[in-house]
Design an enzyme around this catalytic site. Structure first.
Site, PDB file in Angstrom:
ATOM      1  N   GLY A 194      39.390 133.949  85.856  1.00 52.85           N
ATOM      2  CA  GLY A 194      39.824 132.565  86.011  1.00 52.85           C
ATOM      3  C   GLY A 194      41.255 132.365  85.556  1.00 52.85           C
ATOM      4  O   GLY A 194      42.057 131.706  86.233  1.00 52.85           O
ATOM      5  N   HIS A 195      41.614 132.943  84.401  1.00 54.01           N
ATOM      6  CA  HIS A 195      42.995 132.858  83.920  1.00 54.01           C
ATOM      7  C   HIS A 195      43.953 133.508  84.913  1.00 54.01           C
ATOM      8  O   HIS A 195      45.030 132.975  85.199  1.00 54.01           O
ATOM      9  CB  HIS A 195      43.143 133.572  82.565  1.00 54.01           C
ATOM     10  CG  HIS A 195      42.410 132.928  81.436  1.00 54.01           C
ATOM     11  ND1 HIS A 195      41.407 133.565  80.756  1.00 54.01           N
ATOM     12  CD2 HIS A 195      42.546 131.707  80.866  1.00 54.01           C
ATOM     13  CE1 HIS A 195      40.951 132.772  79.804  1.00 54.01           C
ATOM     14  NE2 HIS A 195      41.621 131.634  79.856  1.00 54.01           N
TER      15      HIS A 195
ATOM     16  N   LYS B 277      37.003 123.995  84.404  1.00 48.38           N
ATOM     17  CA  LYS B 277      35.834 124.143  83.517  1.00 48.38           C
ATOM     18  C   LYS B 277      35.964 123.210  82.320  1.00 48.38           C
ATOM     19  O   LYS B 277      35.002 122.576  81.895  1.00 48.38           O
ATOM     20  CB  LYS B 277      35.674 125.594  83.035  1.00 48.38           C
ATOM     21  CG  LYS B 277      34.482 125.777  82.086  1.00 48.38           C
ATOM     22  CD  LYS B 277      34.298 127.224  81.671  1.00 48.38           C
ATOM     23  CE  LYS B 277      35.388 127.688  80.744  1.00 48.38           C
ATOM     24  NZ  LYS B 277      35.296 127.065  79.389  1.00 48.38           N
ATOM     25  N   ASP B 278      37.176 123.127  81.775  1.00 46.84           N
ATOM     26  CA  ASP B 278      37.458 122.188  80.689  1.00 46.84           C
ATOM     27  C   ASP B 278      37.993 120.892  81.309  1.00 46.84           C
ATOM     28  O   ASP B 278      39.136 120.498  81.089  1.00 46.84           O
ATOM     29  CB  ASP B 278      38.481 122.792  79.732  1.00 46.84           C
ATOM     30  CG  ASP B 278      37.960 124.055  79.061  1.00 46.84           C
ATOM     31  OD1 ASP B 278      37.095 123.930  78.180  1.00 46.84           O
ATOM     32  OD2 ASP B 278      38.392 125.153  79.439  1.00 46.84           O
TER      33      ASP B 278
ATOM     34  N   GLN C  51      39.369 118.233  79.013  1.00 45.70           N
ATOM     35  CA  GLN C  51      40.676 118.649  78.525  1.00 45.70           C
ATOM     36  C   GLN C  51      41.748 118.422  79.595  1.00 45.70           C
ATOM     37  O   GLN C  51      42.855 117.976  79.291  1.00 45.70           O
ATOM     38  CB  GLN C  51      40.641 120.125  78.138  1.00 45.70           C
ATOM     39  CG  GLN C  51      42.000 120.698  77.746  1.00 45.70           C
ATOM     40  CD  GLN C  51      41.905 122.157  77.345  1.00 45.70           C
ATOM     41  OE1 GLN C  51      41.568 122.464  76.203  1.00 45.70           O
ATOM     42  NE2 GLN C  51      42.179 123.055  78.262  1.00 45.70           N
TER      43      GLN C  51
ATOM     44  N   ARG D 268      34.595 132.929  75.555  1.00 45.11           N
ATOM     45  CA  ARG D 268      33.448 133.035  74.647  1.00 45.11           C
ATOM     46  C   ARG D 268      32.327 133.912  75.216  1.00 45.11           C
ATOM     47  O   ARG D 268      31.470 134.379  74.467  1.00 45.11           O
ATOM     48  CB  ARG D 268      32.905 131.641  74.315  1.00 45.11           C
ATOM     49  CG  ARG D 268      33.773 130.859  73.344  1.00 45.11           C
ATOM     50  CD  ARG D 268      33.115 129.539  72.949  1.00 45.11           C
ATOM     51  NE  ARG D 268      33.803 128.924  71.824  1.00 45.11           N
ATOM     52  CZ  ARG D 268      34.861 128.129  71.931  1.00 45.11           C
ATOM     53  NH1 ARG D 268      35.339 127.855  73.130  1.00 45.11           N
ATOM     54  NH2 ARG D 268      35.430 127.595  70.866  1.00 45.11           N
TER      55      ARG D 268
END
Length: 282
Positions: free
Chosen positions: A36-37, A151-152, A155, A189
């Site tokens: 993803g990054h 996903k965040d 945020q 995580r």
């Protein structure tokens, strides 16, 4: 590949590299990079002359000291992954002192209530920490565009509000969630999960997919009851919250309004490892 651990040196390098019409794309991360990054980096490379990634585990956004201590730190492995995308990406991997200059504390922000929902309820001070580090990184890198994963999602909305209230000249781009083969949202995580936990965690995405289907005919309350019952039947997991909220305000959906966009948000513990996910319901 250039790797900087001091903002003074990074700023000097970027000043020399910026051309008249060049743009800087920025991907802020806490490391332990996954696919993803890398997709965020690819988007930046496609649209900017210069791409910068930061790798910094930000202490001010952790309300749980044990979580901060156990958060994976894999800089060497991260750099090797970045190299598979491009050698031209600039890496900023600062120390805490380089970012906070001896004052490791958060600013306080008013994000128009966005900070009080979901994550904000369960992680006091979290979004003050996020806002503080993102604002500092923007001041250092001075990007034209910054890329964040959906996903965040909360945020992402907070960062957009930060840019608005602080009048920061950067465009924020939200990018799709990348998932593992079993549907589990990719997350740093996930590295802490055992192979069995990682496989069983597929229940998170399967459940919110089912919640999306149910939301077509059921009320938000009925969908939430379904999700709660599902996790009661899977004792390896502890459901922290499930909420259906307005995408714009993040306020909980009480009664559906056809003119609003809704999203489901979930946070689940697996052996004290906290996983989050989200899905659009419209």
């Amino acid at each position: 590949m250039l790797i900087f651990d001091k903002k003074v040196e990074l700023i000097k390098h970027l000043q020399l590299q910026r051309g008249k019409n060049s743009t800087v794309g920025f991907v802020p991360t806490m490391g332990a990079l996954h696919r993803g990054h890398l997709s965020l980096l690819e988007k930046s490379l496609a649209n900017n002359k210069i791409t910068v990634i930061s790798i910094f585990v930000n202490p001010t956004q952790f309300n749980n000291p044990d979580d901060l201590l156990k958060y994976p730190r894999t800089l060497e492995r991260d750099v090797e992954k970045i190299k598979t995308i491009s050698d031209s990406i600039v890496v900023y991997a600062p120390t805490v002192d380089d970012i906070y200059e001896g004052k490791t504390q958060s600013n306080h922000y008013n994000f128009d209530g966005l900070e009080n929902q979901m994550e904000g309820k369960f992680r006091p001070g979290h979004f003050d920490g996020v806002g503080t580090v993102v604002q500092r990184l923007f001041e250092i890198v001075q990007p034209n565009t910054a890329y964040f994963g959906e996903k965040d999602f909360q945020q992402l909305q907070i960062v957009k509000k930060l840019v608005e209230i602080e009048k920061i000249p950067v465009k924020i781009i939200g990018c799709p969630i990348f998932r593992e083969a079993n549907g589990l949202a990719m997350s740093s995580r996930n590295e802490r999960l055992t192979a069995n936990e990682r496989q069983q965690a597929s229940i998170i995405f399967k459940t919110i997919q089912q919640a999306k289907l149910l939301f077509g005919t059921k009320s938000a309350k009925e969908v939430a009851e379904f999700v709660n019952k599902t996790f009661l039947n899977h004792p390896i997991f502890e459901l922290e919250y499930f909420e259906i909220a307005d995408e714009a305000t993040l306020l909980r959906c009480i009664r559906k309004n056809k003119n609003k966009k809704y999203r489901a948000f979930i946070a689940v513990f697996v052996n004290k490892i906290r996983l989050i996910d989200t899905i659009s319901l419209n």
